[in-house]
Enzyme design. Structure first.
Site, PDB file in Angstrom:
ATOM      1  CG  ASP A 481       1.150  -3.463   2.808  1.00  0.00           C
ATOM      2  OD1 ASP A 481       0.985  -2.532   3.619  1.00  0.00           O
ATOM      3  OD2 ASP A 481       1.817  -3.341   1.761  1.00  0.00           O
ATOM      4  CG  ASP A 551       6.369   2.058   1.384  1.00  0.00           C
ATOM      5  OD1 ASP A 551       6.638   0.969   1.918  1.00  0.00           O
ATOM      6  OD2 ASP A 551       5.248   2.329   0.925  1.00  0.00           O
TER       7      ASP A 551
HETATM    8  C1  GLA Z   1       2.823  -0.813   0.532  1.00  0.00           C
HETATM    9  C2  GLA Z   1       4.051  -1.348   1.231  1.00  0.00           C
HETATM   10  C3  GLA Z   1       5.119  -1.629   0.203  1.00  0.00           C
HETATM   11  C4  GLA Z   1       4.615  -2.605  -0.826  1.00  0.00           C
HETATM   12  C5  GLA Z   1       3.344  -2.060  -1.474  1.00  0.00           C
HETATM   13  C6  GLA Z   1       2.708  -3.088  -2.373  1.00  0.00           C
HETATM   14  O1  GLA Z   1       3.036   0.446   0.035  1.00  0.00           O
HETATM   15  O2  GLA Z   1       4.499  -0.463   2.193  1.00  0.00           O
HETATM   16  O3  GLA Z   1       6.275  -2.151   0.855  1.00  0.00           O
HETATM   17  O4  GLA Z   1       4.363  -3.835  -0.221  1.00  0.00           O
HETATM   18  O5  GLA Z   1       2.378  -1.704  -0.490  1.00  0.00           O
HETATM   19  O6  GLA Z   1       1.544  -2.633  -2.944  1.00  0.00           O
END
Ligand code: GLA
Length: 764
Positions: A481, A551
């Site tokens: 990420d 997300d």
């Molecule tokens: C980002 C990712 C999510 C999750 C969060 C965790 O927003 O896109 O899928 O992994 O971080 O903090």
């Protein structure tokens, strides 16, 4: 295939259905002649195309009228335009010399043709064997500053793709500063082209937009250190009458994961110039004598079969020539992710109980998302402290992975390797390892700083931390990420005259670590992610065969994001999960079957607490997984057709995927809001064999009662209702009707199958 004619000064680059022509003017100036449908004949026979350079019209080339050289430079369709010499459009190259003065003028110095395609040092790039592609290298030289530029063209034999990249070599004795190196330009007459861009935001990524540039400019760019939620490193040109399956479409796609500029300009003379490459903003690369700089690759394609033609070429290209699946490439796990199921609030028992429910339903992989390391219970700290949180996982990762193995599942883990929290042991030990400008405090974002990947010690340290964790347990998958934009791009490691290299060096460091992971853990499945889908680009695809798209998993939002994403990327790479209802981001209440169907054109997994579902819904999940596995191969390898677009219709979205042999496929349809007193929807299928007969059958979930067909293999196809049998020609040309389902946010899935020839005759 590449052909060169000394007599005409033309290079002819042919792919199966396209031709690209480059021509020399006065033996010195390299011009772009043509890119489009395939032309018959040799390079020598292309002489009439030289007229397209318009060198017979004033301002004439310098050999004929030296007094109008600047005017000539502004109208000539340069193959690789430079800045400062009289061309007032966006150029690809600008160089600052020891006197602080800028500009570049390039003339032809030589060319060579070689079989195959070289890799690009430190950068992701498409690959091809000697029988799959040829490479043309044209060398240009700036006589005054003593550097050369190699233009590399990879010409593919199996697909309509030509790749371009650029290497600048300092052959002089003094250091130069490259302040702009874009990878490709395309100059041609504006014949009504509209420009595709993909604006967006967090949870609203890649929303397709078509703009008329008029006499002006359309820009797609990012200054955030990654392509970002707000743009895609892509320039698309669509002719006036083009639609999904007809019309002329150009696509230029940058294989790069940092700042980029895509600029399409139409000038007062009706010349269109598109350029694409690393953004020149905050870019200043010092090139010492003997050093070279390589600009990332651009994938160029032309389709005379509309947007769908371009998509299918890019999908095949990425699948065959860019994506490197892990060693056990056949493993396509269906995962359960802990993020929206538990956020930071989990312990061993909760994870295992989630895994037990998921494994009973048929999932293969538990991804422990953010929160397993350091002392991380919120996003306020611990990034950089890559050791297991003993409070949450007292028995450690090896123990957890062994328990998962007992359930028939594997373990996946979340990392955010580029970041450090101010509240972390790493930051306390190495405050100089963050990107920052000396004179001010760096800005935090999500309570975190960006590590300085231009410092090799930092890159080495992160590799070692990840190795330590990955060596400690049976970890099958990593989600990488990256949750903030890059700001304060300064390095305490680099000298003052190299600070303009920080943005690009960050991307090179990122690539280095991901390549290291590939080499050391060849079976590891890596999924890239950036605060949802902020770093969804072909560069990341080279390292990870799947990328988290957004997300926002709400089906209506996803349909819009999918239209932009799948325009360029195959479904096999698009990270998509089933979320809870109401979803945490948009709060829409959507039936589980719709959420599942809408996650199927993608990697597929679940991101909700399955234990909290009512029994009636939980019972659907094994069948959803079963259907998804049935779809897997066609969805990953097949041809995609967009039948209807929610962006255009406002209430209905529909895509079809057909196997290459046209024997089977699927249709996904989403109705947003029900309207009364409306007639059924009329659609035409695509990609079928007109000479075969097909059945089209809606998938019914448990509880949707119907009459059983005795002997039907797959339980979810056991019902007889709504089986349509018709000739391929009928479905393609006359089309078929889709009844409007009752209710809002209803997705339906149809299986399309060719009937064996005996049955086929009978049916017709
Ligand atoms: C980002 C990712 C999510 C999750 C969060 C965790 O927003 O896109 O899928 O992994 O971080 O903090």
């Amino acid at each position: 295939m590449i052909d060169w004619s000394e007599e005409t000064g033309i290079w002819k680059l042919d792919t199966p259905g396209t031709t690209y022509l480059i021509g020399l003017c006065e033996g010195r100036w390299l011009g772009h002649l043509y890119y489009g449908e395939r032309l018959q004949g040799t390079a020598a026979q292309m002489a009439p195309a030289l007229g397209l350079l318009r060198t017979g019209e004033p301002p004439l080339p310098p050999g004929e009228d030296i007094g109008e050289e600047a005017g000539f430079r502004n109208v000539f369709p340069w193959e690789f335009p430079t800045c400062g010499g009289g061309d007032f459009h966006e150029g690809c190259l600008d160089v600052r010399d020891e006197f602080g003065q800028s500009g570049a003028v390039l003339t032809f110095a030589g060319a060579s043709i070689t079989p195959g395609k070289p890799s690009l040092e430190g950068l992701p790039a498409s690959f091809a064997g000697e029988s799959e592609a040829d490479t043309l290298t044209i060398t240009l030289r700036d006589e005054a500053l003593g550097f050369s530029v190699e233009l590399l063209y990879g010409v593919f034999r199996d697909l309509d793709v030509i790749t371009r990249s650029v290497r600048v070599v300092n052959r002089g004795e003094r250091a130069l500063h490259l302040t702009q190196v874009l990878s490709a330009a395309l100059s041609m007459d504006q014949e009504g082209y509209r420009v595709i861009t993909m604006p967006g935001s967090w949870a609203r990524e890649r929303r397709l937009q078509l703009s008329d540039p008029g006499c002006g400019t359309v820009i797609s760019e990012s200054l955030r250190g990654e392509p970002s939620h707000a743009a895609q490193p892509f320039v698309g040109l669509v002719s006036e009458k083009a639609d999904q399956e007809s019309g002329r479409v150009y696509g230029l796609h940058l294989v790069y994961s940092g700042n980029f500029l895509g600029r399409t300009q139409v000038d007062e003379n009706g010349m269109l110039r598109a350029v694409l490459g690393i953004h020149p903003w905050h870019f200043d690369w010092k090139l010492a004598p003997g050093e070279s700089f390589v600009a990332p690759e651009v994938v160029c394609t032309f389709s005379a079969q509309g947007l769908g033609g371009m998509s299918r070429t890019l999908h095949d290209f990425y699948r065959r020539h860019l994506i490197r699946r892990p060693q056990n490439g056949a493993w396509h796990p269906i995962l359960i992710n802990s993020w929206e199921a538990a956020y930071f609030d989990f312990d061993e028992e909760k994870l295992l109980s989630l895994a037990r429910t998921a494994s009973a339903a048929g999932c293969d992989l538990l991804v422990v998302d953010d929160g397993w390391f350091g002392e991380r219970d919120s996003d306020a700290g611990s990034l950089g402290d890559w050791w297991v949180n003993p409070g949450k996982l007292p028995h450690g990762l090896a123990w957890l992975s062994a328990r998962l193995r007992e359930l028939g599942m594997r373990l996946g883990l979340w990392f955010e390797p580029e970041m450090v929290s101010p509240d972390s042991d790493l930051f306390r030990a190495h405050p100089d390892w963050v990107q920052r400008c000396r004179s001010r405090e760096p800005a935090q974002c999500r309570n975190q700083y960006v590590l300085d990947f231009s410092n090799p010690a930092v890159v080495e340290y992160i590799c070692a931390c990840m190795d330590h964790i990955l060596d400690s347990a049976d970890i099958a998958y990593v989600k990488w990420d990256m949750n903030r934009s890059l700001t304060d791009a300064g390095s305490s490691y680099l000298p003052a005259d190299r600070q303009g290299e920080v943005f690009h060096r960050h991307v090179l460091g990122l690539y280095r670590i991901q390549e290291h992971l590939r080499e050391r853990y060849p079976s590891l499945l890596l999924e890239n992610c950036s605060s949802g889908g902020a770093r969804f680009d072909p560069g990341m695809l080279y390292y990870s065969p799947q990328i988290w798209a957004s997300d926002n998993m709400d089906p209506v939002s996803r349909a819009l994001t999918l239209e932009g994403t799948a325009l360029l990327y195959p479904l096999s790479v698009i990270g998509s999960h089933v979320c809870k209802s109401p979803g945490d981001i948009v709060g829409r209440r959507v039936p589980l079957s719709t959420r599942a169907i809408c996650a199927m054109p993608g990697t597929f997994g679940y991101e909700l607490d399955l234990r909290a579902l009512p029994e009636r819904e939980r019972a659907q999940i094994p069948e959803q997984i079963c259907v998804r596995r049935l779809l897997q191969e066609v969805s990953d390898e097949g041809d995609l057709y967009r039948i209807a677009s929610l962006r255009e219709s406002g209430d209905f979205d529909c895509i079809e995927v057909m196997a290459k042999d046209r024997s089977e496929g699927y249709l996904f349809a989403l109705q947003v809001l029900e309207e009364p007193s409306m007639r059924s929807r009329h659609i035409r299928l695509a990609g079928l064999d007109p000479h075969r007969t097909y059945t089209v059958q809606r998938v019914l979930w448990p509880g949707e009662d119907d009459e059983e067909i005795p002997g039907q293999r797959e339980p979810y196809l056991r019902q007889k209702r709504e089986v349509l049998t018709a000739g391929g020609d009928v479905l393609l040309r006359a089309g078929m009707l889709l009844q409007r389902p009752k209710g809002d946010f209803v997705a339906e899935l149809f299986v399309i199958r060719a009937v064996e020839s005996g049955e086929s005759r009978q049916a017709r």
